[in-house]
Design a protein around this motif. Structure first.
Motif, PDB file in Angstrom:
ATOM      1  N   ARG A   1       0.839  -1.208   0.000  1.00 60.96           N
ATOM      2  CA  ARG A   1       0.000   0.000   0.000  1.00 60.96           C
ATOM      3  C   ARG A   1       0.871   1.254   0.000  1.00 60.96           C
ATOM      4  NH1 ARG A   1      -2.178  -0.609   4.631  1.00 60.96           N
ATOM      5  NH2 ARG A   1      -3.999  -1.805   3.947  1.00 60.96           N
ATOM      6  N   ASN A   2       1.853   1.277   0.898  1.00 62.08           N
ATOM      7  CA  ASN A   2       2.692   2.476   1.005  1.00 62.08           C
ATOM      8  C   ASN A   2       3.516   2.705  -0.261  1.00 62.08           C
ATOM      9  OD1 ASN A   2       1.734   2.888   3.591  1.00 62.08           O
ATOM     10  ND2 ASN A   2       3.431   1.766   4.557  1.00 62.08           N
ATOM     11  N   ALA A   3       4.012   1.606  -0.830  1.00 59.36           N
ATOM     12  CA  ALA A   3       4.836   1.733  -2.035  1.00 59.36           C
ATOM     13  C   ALA A   3       4.022   2.282  -3.202  1.00 59.36           C
ATOM     14  CB  ALA A   3       5.454   0.382  -2.389  1.00 59.36           C
ATOM     15  N   LEU A   4       2.827   1.716  -3.417  1.00 59.08           N
ATOM     16  CA  LEU A   4       2.004   2.156  -4.542  1.00 59.08           C
ATOM     17  C   LEU A   4       1.484   3.583  -4.337  1.00 59.08           C
ATOM     18  CD1 LEU A   4      -0.005  -1.133  -5.274  1.00 59.08           C
ATOM     19  CD2 LEU A   4       2.012  -0.253  -6.473  1.00 59.08           C
ATOM     20  N   ARG A   5       1.055   3.885  -3.119  1.00 56.15           N
ATOM     21  CA  ARG A   5       0.576   5.245  -2.848  1.00 56.15           C
ATOM     22  C   ARG A   5       1.695   6.266  -2.990  1.00 56.15           C
ATOM     23  NH1 ARG A   5      -3.517   5.008   2.389  1.00 56.15           N
ATOM     24  NH2 ARG A   5      -5.273   4.001   1.324  1.00 56.15           N
ATOM     25  N   GLY A   6       2.882   5.902  -2.509  1.00 56.91           N
ATOM     26  CA  GLY A   6       3.999   6.833  -2.599  1.00 56.91           C
ATOM     27  C   GLY A   6       4.378   7.157  -4.033  1.00 56.91           C
ATOM     28  N   ALA A   7       4.160   6.186  -4.933  1.00 61.00           N
ATOM     29  CA  ALA A   7       4.498   6.408  -6.342  1.00 61.00           C
ATOM     30  C   ALA A   7       3.321   6.939  -7.140  1.00 61.00           C
ATOM     31  CB  ALA A   7       4.990   5.101  -6.962  1.00 61.00           C
ATOM     32  N   GLY A   8       2.179   7.131  -6.479  1.00 62.72           N
ATOM     33  CA  GLY A   8       1.002   7.654  -7.161  1.00 62.72           C
ATOM     34  C   GLY A   8       0.372   6.665  -8.129  1.00 62.72           C
TER      35      GLY A   8
ATOM     36  N   VAL B   1      -3.221  -7.705  -5.607  1.00 63.53           N
ATOM     37  CA  VAL B   1      -3.589  -6.326  -5.890  1.00 63.53           C
ATOM     38  C   VAL B   1      -3.746  -6.170  -7.412  1.00 63.53           C
ATOM     39  CG1 VAL B   1      -1.188  -5.543  -6.049  1.00 63.53           C
ATOM     40  CG2 VAL B   1      -2.992  -3.895  -5.501  1.00 63.53           C
ATOM     41  N   ARG B   2      -4.659  -5.321  -7.824  1.00 62.51           N
ATOM     42  CA  ARG B   2      -4.837  -5.060  -9.269  1.00 62.51           C
ATOM     43  C   ARG B   2      -4.530  -3.596  -9.549  1.00 62.51           C
ATOM     44  NH1 ARG B   2      -8.532  -3.597 -13.165  1.00 62.51           N
ATOM     45  NH2 ARG B   2     -10.144  -3.064 -11.622  1.00 62.51           N
ATOM     46  N   ILE B   3      -3.612  -3.387 -10.471  1.00 64.27           N
ATOM     47  CA  ILE B   3      -3.243  -2.041 -10.873  1.00 64.27           C
ATOM     48  C   ILE B   3      -4.341  -1.522 -11.805  1.00 64.27           C
ATOM     49  CG2 ILE B   3      -1.475  -0.606 -11.937  1.00 64.27           C
ATOM     50  CD1 ILE B   3      -0.665  -2.080  -9.333  1.00 64.27           C
ATOM     51  N   THR B   4      -4.914  -0.361 -11.471  1.00 62.97           N
ATOM     52  CA  THR B   4      -6.052   0.167 -12.234  1.00 62.97           C
ATOM     53  C   THR B   4      -5.678   0.445 -13.689  1.00 62.97           C
ATOM     54  OG1 THR B   4      -6.884   1.156 -10.195  1.00 62.97           O
ATOM     55  CG2 THR B   4      -7.842   1.928 -12.263  1.00 62.97           C
ATOM     56  N   ASP B   5      -4.543   1.069 -13.917  1.00 59.22           N
ATOM     57  CA  ASP B   5      -4.081   1.373 -15.277  1.00 59.22           C
ATOM     58  C   ASP B   5      -3.076   0.314 -15.701  1.00 59.22           C
ATOM     59  OD1 ASP B   5      -3.221   2.375 -17.656  1.00 59.22           O
ATOM     60  OD2 ASP B   5      -2.509   4.308 -16.866  1.00 59.22           O
ATOM     61  N   PRO B   6      -3.436  -0.601 -16.630  1.00 52.97           N
ATOM     62  CA  PRO B   6      -2.508  -1.651 -17.041  1.00 52.97           C
ATOM     63  C   PRO B   6      -1.172  -1.113 -17.527  1.00 52.97           C
ATOM     64  CG  PRO B   6      -4.704  -2.096 -17.884  1.00 52.97           C
ATOM     65  CD  PRO B   6      -4.738  -0.709 -17.315  1.00 52.97           C
ATOM     66  N   ALA B   7      -1.147   0.101 -18.022  1.00 51.75           N
ATOM     67  CA  ALA B   7       0.102   0.664 -18.525  1.00 51.75           C
ATOM     68  C   ALA B   7       1.123   0.886 -17.405  1.00 51.75           C
ATOM     69  CB  ALA B   7      -0.171   1.989 -19.247  1.00 51.75           C
ATOM     70  N   GLU B   8       0.624   0.975 -16.164  1.00 49.17           N
ATOM     71  CA  GLU B   8       1.527   1.192 -15.029  1.00 49.17           C
ATOM     72  C   GLU B   8       1.930  -0.108 -14.333  1.00 49.17           C
ATOM     73  OE1 GLU B   8       0.786   5.513 -13.168  1.00 49.17           O
ATOM     74  OE2 GLU B   8      -0.885   4.111 -12.796  1.00 49.17           O
TER      75      GLU B   8
ATOM     76  N   ALA C   1       4.759  -0.776 -11.443  1.00 50.06           N
ATOM     77  CA  ALA C   1       4.413  -1.316 -10.133  1.00 50.06           C
ATOM     78  C   ALA C   1       5.268  -2.534  -9.808  1.00 50.06           C
ATOM     79  CB  ALA C   1       2.932  -1.679 -10.097  1.00 50.06           C
ATOM     80  N   VAL C   2       5.502  -3.389 -10.834  1.00 50.70           N
ATOM     81  CA  VAL C   2       6.347  -4.571 -10.622  1.00 50.70           C
ATOM     82  C   VAL C   2       7.742  -4.153 -10.193  1.00 50.70           C
ATOM     83  CG1 VAL C   2       7.469  -6.512 -11.772  1.00 50.70           C
ATOM     84  CG2 VAL C   2       5.055  -6.061 -12.192  1.00 50.70           C
ATOM     85  N   ASP C   3       8.323  -3.192 -10.887  1.00 49.04           N
ATOM     86  CA  ASP C   3       9.669  -2.721 -10.536  1.00 49.04           C
ATOM     87  C   ASP C   3       9.682  -2.120  -9.135  1.00 49.04           C
ATOM     88  OD1 ASP C   3      10.498  -3.515 -13.040  1.00 49.04           O
ATOM     89  OD2 ASP C   3      10.258  -1.513 -13.942  1.00 49.04           O
ATOM     90  N   LEU C   4       8.589  -1.469  -8.773  1.00 45.81           N
ATOM     91  CA  LEU C   4       8.504  -0.837  -7.456  1.00 45.81           C
ATOM     92  C   LEU C   4       8.410  -1.872  -6.330  1.00 45.81           C
ATOM     93  CD1 LEU C   4       8.265   2.075  -6.273  1.00 45.81           C
ATOM     94  CD2 LEU C   4       5.790   1.739  -6.295  1.00 45.81           C
TER      95      LEU C   4
END
Length: 846
Positions: free
Chosen positions: A79-86, A101-108, A112-115
C-alpha cells in the motif's frame, strides 16, 4: 591366579573414598554444604520435577500468528509503495500467505512490478522470501514462501526464550529452566510450589500493547454492517458482552516505549490500574497525536482487544499515565510483569503440561527410599544365605555400587526422577547378578582347579565376557530410552545406564580385591557352604524333552495375545492418546467419587472417568482427548481446576495435546524397533547366526506376551510401559546370553554330542545362575511394587511379570530354536558320544 598388587588395591580404595566424598553432599542441607571447604566439590543430584514439585510446560510458537503479522506487514508495504508512487490500485487483500492487488491502469503494471521487487528480497535465506507473479489486466500477487515463514518462526522462538525467562523471573520464581525444543517449541520447567494455571496464562499471551486513535467516521457496529476503511480495523473490547470499535491500524506508541510499568491501587476506590512512563520517542509521539486530536477517543489495545477508549481532553505531554483495566488484582500484577518483560512475537500455545505438587513429590521420595531400603535388605539376606562370607562381600560391593551411582549422577549434574529411583532399585537386584555369575563360576572351577585360589582367579576371568555380554543388552536399551524424549523416562535411562557401568566396575575391581584379600588371609579350600549351596548342583532336568509341548503352548498363548491386541487394543494412556490426567486430594474428609463424577460430567468434557487413587482422600480423574486441538485440551484442564479448586488440592496434573501425543507414539515405536535392532545386531556379532535368530524369536515372544498382558489386564500403557518393555527385552537377552555362552563353550568341548543333550546340559549347568539372578531381581522389583507408590506400580507389575517371562523364554524359546535351525547335526550314537554325555550330565569339565 587371583592377584592384586598393593598399588592396585590402594587405587581401588582411593576411588571408592573419592566416590564417598562426591556423594556425601547429597545428604547435607544447603547450610551444611555452604560450610564445606572451597576445594571440596559440592556437586549433588538434582531432584526432578516429580520429586520436588513444579511444572513442566511445552509451548509452541503459533505459526498462524507469524503468517498473520507477515501478511499485514506485506499488505502495508505494498500500500505504502504504490501510494507513494502515485500508482492507482484496487482489490488489495491478503489471504493465507498471498497478497493480491490489481493495478487500475494496465500501462503502469510494469512500473508497479519494478517498485514492488525490493519486497521480494531474501532475508538471509537461499531463495526469495516473497515471490512476485504477474497475471493479466494488471493483476499482481506476492506469495510469502514457506521457508520465509519457517525462518520467522525460528526467529520468534529465539526472541521468545528471553522474554519467557524475564516473565517467569518477574513472577518471582528463581528455580526455573527455559530452553528451545525443536524448530518451534520452548520447554519451561519451574520447580517448587507454583500456580500452574496462572503461570500458563502469563506465558501464553503475546502482551502486545499499543496506542491508536478511534476511527470516528463510523461506529463499530456500523462498520460491521457495511464496509470500513482499509486503514482501520474492527476490534472488540474486554467487556462482557464485548463492544466493537473501529480502530485506526497505525500505532503511534507501543509497549516497547514504556520504560517504567507498575501496578497501582487507588486508595479511595481500591481499583487497580497500570501506571506507566514513556521513553523520549514515545513521549513525543503521544504528545503530538493527543494534541492534534483533542475531543477524539484514544484506543489502548492489548492483544487485539480494546482495553480502554478514553476521550482525549488535552495533549498528554508528561509521558506518564495510567491504564484502567477490568482485571483482578492478580491480573493487573501479571499484566505489569508481561509488559515489563516485553511483548512476544507470537502467541505461545501450551501443548503439554506436567505439574506436580511439592507434597506429592515428597511422598514419591519417601516411597522410593522405603522401596530401596527394603530391596537392599531382601537382596542382602538372600546373598548372605546363599554364600555366607562371600554374600557379605557382595553386599558391601552393592553398597559401594550405590555410592558410585550417586557420585556419577552428581558429577554429571543428572536429574533424579521417580522412574530414576526405580532404576536404582532395579540395579540393586541386577548388581548382585554379577556376583552370582562369578560365584557360581568359581564353584564350577573348583572341580578342576589345583587350588581354590586358582579356581577363584579362573572364575572371575571366565565370567567377565559373559557378564559384559549380558549387561551390554540392557545398556543398549537404556541408551535408546534416553532418546525417547520424556524427562522422567530419561531419568530412568540415566540411572540404569550408570548403574550398569558401576556394576561392572565394582564386580571386577572392588569385589575382586576384597575376595583376593579374603583368600590371601584366610586360605579357604572351597566356597562357603549353606543349605541352598547345592540346590542345583546335580540338576539333570530334560528341558528339551518337552520342548514341543512348551513351544506349542507358547505359540498358542502368543496367538491369543496377538488376537487380543488386534481386537481389543491397548488401554493407552494420555501420552499416546492426548487428554488430561488429574490427581486431587480433598481438603476435608474423603474424596467423593460419585460427586466428582457428577460435577465433571456437567462440564460436557466427553469421556471423564473418576477413580480412587491410593487413599480415601485422593482421586484420579482421566479426561479423554477433546479432539479440538491443543487449546481444547488446556481448556478442559482449566475447567476442571475452576470447578474443583475450592474443595480439592491438585496433586498432579498432566495435559498432553494431540501434537505431543502423536510424536510420543512415533518416538516410542521407533525406540522399541531401534532397541530390538541394536541388541540383536550385537548378539549376531557375538554369536553364530542361529543364536541371533533364537534371540530374535525369544525377544518377539516376550514382547508379544507382554503386550497381551497389558491388553488382558487393562493396565494403562504409557511411556513407563515402554520403558518396562525395553528393559525386559534387555533383561531377557541378558539371561539368554548366559545360557548361550555356556552352550558355545560346550559346543567346542563336546563336538559329537547330540544338540538336545548338549542344550540340556548347558541349561542345567547355568540353572543356579538363571534362577538366583532372577530371584534377586524379583526381590528388588517386589519391594518396588509394594512400596514404590502408585505412579510406577504398573511399571513394576509389568517388570515382575517380564522378568519371570524372560527367564522362561531363555530356556524354552531361545534354546529349542537352535535345534530347529540345526546349530549342529546330531552326532551318531556311539561310545564317545555316551562318554561325553555322561561327563556333561555329571557336571564335570573335561
Amino acid at each position: 591366579m587371583l592377584h592384586f598388587s598393593r598399588w592396585k588395591t590402594l587405587l581401588i580404595w582411593l576411588v571408592a573414598f573419592a566416590a564417598i566424598v562426591v556423594a556425601a553432599p547429597n545428604l547435607l542441607t544447603e547450610a551444611q554444604r555452604a560450610s564445606l571447604p572451597g576445594w571440596l566439590r559440592h556437586d549433588r543430584v538434582t531432584l526432578g520435577l516429580d520429586l520436588q514439585g513444579g511444572s513442566h510446560i511445552v509451548l509452541k510458537v503459533e505459526r498462524s500468528d507469524i503468517v498473520k503479522d507477515r501478511l499485514e506487514e506485506l499488505v502495508g508495504n505494498v500500500r505504502n509503495a504504490l501510494r507513494g508512487a502515485g500508482i492507482r490500485y484496487t482489490g488489495l487483500t491478503g489471504n493465507d500467505q498471498t497478497v493480491t492487488v490489481r493495478i487500475t491502469d494496465p500501462a503502469e503494471t510494469q512500473k508497479a512490478v519494478d517498485l514492488l521487487k525490493p519486497l521480494t528480497a531474501a532475508g538471509g535465506h537461499s531463495g526469495p522470501e516473497v515471490g512476485l507473479q504477474q497475471a493479466g489486466e494488471g493483476q499482481l500477487s506476492l506469495q510469502i514462501s514457506d521457508a520465509g515463514i519457517t525462518a520467522d518462526v525460528a526467529s520468534a522462538q529465539t526472541r521468545s526464550l528471553d522474554i519467557v525467562g524475564r516473565r517467569i523471573a518477574g513472577f518471582g520464581y528463581t528455580d526455573f529452566l527455559v530452553r528451545p525444543d525443536g524448530a518451534d517449541r520452548i520447554v519451561v520447567q519451574v520447580l517448587g510450589s507454583i500456580d500452574a494455571e496462572r503461570l500458563k496464562n502469563l506465558l501464553n499471551q503475546p502482551a502486545k500493547l499499543s496506542f491508536h486513535l478511534i476511527d470516528e467516521s463510523m461506529s463499530g457496529q456500523e462498520a460491521l454492517n457495511g464496509r470500513w476503511p482499509v486503514t482501520s480495523e474492527v476490534l472488540y473490547s474486554l467487556d462482557d458482552p464485548p463492544v466493537p470499535y473501529l480502530v485506526d491500524r497505525t500505532a503511534f506508541v507501543t509497549g516497547a516505549n514504556m520504560v517504567d510499568i507498575q501496578p497501582v491501587v487507588d486508595p479511595q476506590t481500591q481499583d487497580t490500574s497500570i501506571a506507566y512512563r514513556l521513553d523520549a520517542g514515545g513521549k513525543e509521539r503521544l504528545a503530538e497525536m493527543t494534541g492534534q486530536n483533542i475531543g477524539k477517543h484514544l484506543a489502548i489495545v492489548f492483544d487485539d482487544q480494546v482495553m480502554s477508549a478514553p476521550v482525549i481532553e488535552a495533549a498528554i505531554t508528561s509521558g506518564e499515565g495510567r491504564i484502567s483495566a477490568n482485571f483482578s488484582d492478580d491480573g493487573v500484577r501479571d499484566l505489569a510483569v508481561m509488559l515489563r518483560a516485553g511483548a512476544l512475537p507470537a502467541t505461545l500455545t501450551s501443548v503439554e503440561e506436567r505439574s506436580v505438587s511439592p507434597a506429592f513429590g515428597a511422598e514419591s521420595i519417601f516411597s522410593g527410599l522405603v522401596a530401596g531400603i527394603v530391596a537392599v535388605v531382601l537382596v542382602a539376606a538372600l546373598m548372605i544365605a546363599l554364600y555366607r562370607i562371600l554374600g557379605v562381600i557382595a553386599v558391601v560391593s552393592l553398597i559401594f555400587n550405590l555410592i558410585f551411582i550417586v557420585a556419577g549422577l552428581s558429577l554429571a549434574g543428572a536429574t533424579l526422577t521417580l522412574p530414576g529411583i526405580a532404576g536404582i532399585v532395579l540395579i540393586v537386584g541386577m548388581a548382585v547378578d554379577s556376583n552370582v555369575l562369578i560365584y557360581e563360576r568359581i564353584r564350577e572351577e573348583e572341580r578342576t582347579a589345583h587350588s581354590f585360589g586358582e579356581a577363584v582367579g579362573r572364575g572371575f576371568s571366565r565370567a567377565f565376557a559373559t557378564i559384559v555380554d549380558a549387561n551390554v543388552t540392557i545398556f543398549i536399551a537404556a541408551v535408546i530410552l534416553f532418546y525417547l524424549g520424556s524427562e522422567s523416562i530419561r531419568g530412568f535411562a540415566v540411572t540404569l545406564a550408570v548403574g550398569i557401568l558401576t556394576t561392572l566396575l565394582t564386580a571386577f575391581t572392588l569385589t575382586r580385591s576384597i575376595v583376593a584379600v579374603w583368600v590371601r588371609k584366610r586360605h579357604p579350600r572351597h566356597l562357603p557352604k549353606s543349605l541352598l549351596t547345592h540346590l542345583f548342583e546335580h540338576a539333570n532336568i530334560r528341558f528339551m524333552g518337552i520342548r514341543r509341548y512348551v513351544f506349542t503352548a507358547s505359540a498358542i498363548i502368543s496367538l491369543i495375545a496377538m488376537v487380543a491386541f488386534a481386537s481389543l487394543g491397548l488401554h493407552l494412556g494420555i501420552d499416546f492418546t492426548g487428554g488430561s490426567l488429574i490427581e486431587v486430594t480433598a481438603k476435608q474428609g474423603n474424596a467423593d467419587i460419585a460427586d466428582l463424577s457428577s460435577r465433571l460430567n456437567d462440564l460436557n468434557l466427553g469421556d471423564v472417568r473418576v477413580e480412587p487413587a491410593g487413599g480415601g482422600a485422593n482421586a484420579r480423574i482421566r479426561i479423554a482427548s477433546q479432539g479440538g486441538g491443543e487449546n481444547a485440551e488446556q481448556s478442559a484442564a482449566t475447567l476442571v481446576r475452576g470447578e474443583l479448586e475450592e474443595d480439592y488440592d491438585f496433586r498432579r496434573v498432566e495435559v498432553v495435546g494431540p501434537a505431543i501425543s502423536g510424536e510420543l507414539t512415533m518416538m516410542a515405536t521407533l525406540g522399541v524397533l531401534a532397541a530390538l535392532a541394536a541388541i540383536l545386531v550385537y548378539i549376531w556379532i557375538r554369536f553364530e547366526w542361529q543364536f541371533a535368530v533364537g534371540a530374535i524369536i525369544a525377544t518377539l515372544h516376550d514382547v508379544i506376551i507382554m503386550l497381551g498382558l497389558f491388553v488382558l489386564s487393562g493396565i494403562e500403557f504409557n511411556l513407563t510401559s515402554i520403558a518396562a518393555v525395553l528393559t525386559i527385552v534387555g533383561y531377557s537377552l541378558n539371561d539368554t546370553v548366559v545360557v548361550y555362552d555356556r552352550m558355545r563353550e560346550n559346543l567346542k568341548r563336546y563336538r559329537k554330542m547330540p544338540l538336545p543333550i548338549l542344550i540340556d546340559a548347558s541349561i542345567n549347568q547355568t540353572l543356579s545362575r538363571t534362577v538366583l539372578t532372577a530371584a534377586t531381581t524379583l526381590l528388588a522389583l517386589l519391594a518396588l511394587f509394594l512400596f514404590g507408590g502408585e505412579v510406577i506400580r504398573s511399571f513394576t507389575f509389568a517388570m515382575l511379570f517380564g522378568v519371570a517371562l524372560g527367564t522362561f523364554s531363555s530356556i524354552y524359546i531361545a534354546a529349542p530354536v537352535l535345534i530347529v535351525f540345526r546349530l549342529r547335526p546330531d552326532a551318531p550314537d556311539g561310545e564317545e558320544s555316551n562318554k561325553t554325555d555322561a561327563g556333561v550330565r555329571s557336571g564335570t569339565v573335561v
